[in-house]
Design a protein around this motif. Sequence first.
Motif, PDB file in Angstrom:
ATOM      1  N   ASN A 197     114.557  86.313 -53.327  1.00 24.26           N
ATOM      2  CA  ASN A 197     115.818  87.032 -53.485  1.00 24.26           C
ATOM      3  C   ASN A 197     116.419  87.470 -52.157  1.00 24.26           C
ATOM      4  O   ASN A 197     117.642  87.578 -52.044  1.00 24.26           O
TER       5      ASN A 197
ATOM      6  N   GLY B 177     116.136  85.707 -49.458  1.00 23.19           N
ATOM      7  CA  GLY B 177     116.431  84.506 -48.679  1.00 23.19           C
ATOM      8  C   GLY B 177     115.488  84.299 -47.508  1.00 23.19           C
ATOM      9  O   GLY B 177     115.812  83.582 -46.575  1.00 23.19           O
TER      10      GLY B 177
ATOM     11  N   MET C 173     118.865  78.114 -51.151  1.00 20.19           N
ATOM     12  CA  MET C 173     119.309  79.463 -50.802  1.00 20.19           C
ATOM     13  C   MET C 173     120.649  79.443 -50.085  1.00 20.19           C
ATOM     14  O   MET C 173     121.490  80.318 -50.304  1.00 20.19           O
TER      15      MET C 173
ATOM     16  N   THR D 269     123.077  80.400 -53.401  1.00 20.46           N
ATOM     17  CA  THR D 269     122.843  81.851 -53.394  1.00 20.46           C
ATOM     18  C   THR D 269     122.174  82.329 -54.687  1.00 20.46           C
ATOM     19  O   THR D 269     122.725  83.165 -55.403  1.00 20.46           O
TER      20      THR D 269
ATOM     21  N   HIS E 103     119.509  84.161 -57.331  1.00 20.26           N
ATOM     22  CA  HIS E 103     118.834  85.451 -57.449  1.00 20.26           C
ATOM     23  C   HIS E 103     118.015  85.436 -58.738  1.00 20.26           C
ATOM     24  O   HIS E 103     118.490  84.980 -59.782  1.00 20.26           O
TER      25      HIS E 103
ATOM     26  N   TRP F 205     123.234  82.246 -60.074  1.00 15.37           N
ATOM     27  CA  TRP F 205     123.609  81.556 -58.852  1.00 15.37           C
ATOM     28  C   TRP F 205     125.093  81.234 -58.919  1.00 15.37           C
ATOM     29  O   TRP F 205     125.731  81.339 -59.970  1.00 15.37           O
ATOM     30  N   THR F 206     125.634  80.840 -57.786  1.00 11.61           N
ATOM     31  CA  THR F 206     127.030  80.447 -57.698  1.00 11.61           C
ATOM     32  C   THR F 206     127.089  79.017 -57.188  1.00 11.61           C
ATOM     33  O   THR F 206     126.416  78.669 -56.215  1.00 11.61           O
TER      34      THR F 206
END
Length: 114
Positions: free
Chosen positions: A15, A17, A52, A56, A58, A79-80
């Motif tokens: 989380n 990174g 990561m 991004t 989590h 995530w995006t």
Amino acid sequence: MSSADLIRRHLNAFNSGDVDALMADLHPDATWVTGDHEVPPGTLREFFATAMAGLTPHLELHRIIDGAGVVAAELTETWTHDGQHRQAALVAIFDLRDGRIARAKIYREGSADA
């Protein structure tokens, strides 16, 4: 450190990174399978760093079942990708050896495609 604590530390590294901390929890010959994809040997650092940076992700931990040498974790991943926020439930099964993660198998609800 308990097996559950190892997995919590690993998830925290994910989380935040922190690829170095993430890799420190993995056995040198660790294998990682997500869906039908097995990460090729020797490429875990690149696999995590790329995910990561690009997605991004989590992970939210809901519960851990600690079987000492095998740990199951129920999680939600968010995530995006391409500007769209996504979410999936998942279960991760971690096989431990010598105090590190030797194998992970990730079962994700729905598609693992970004």
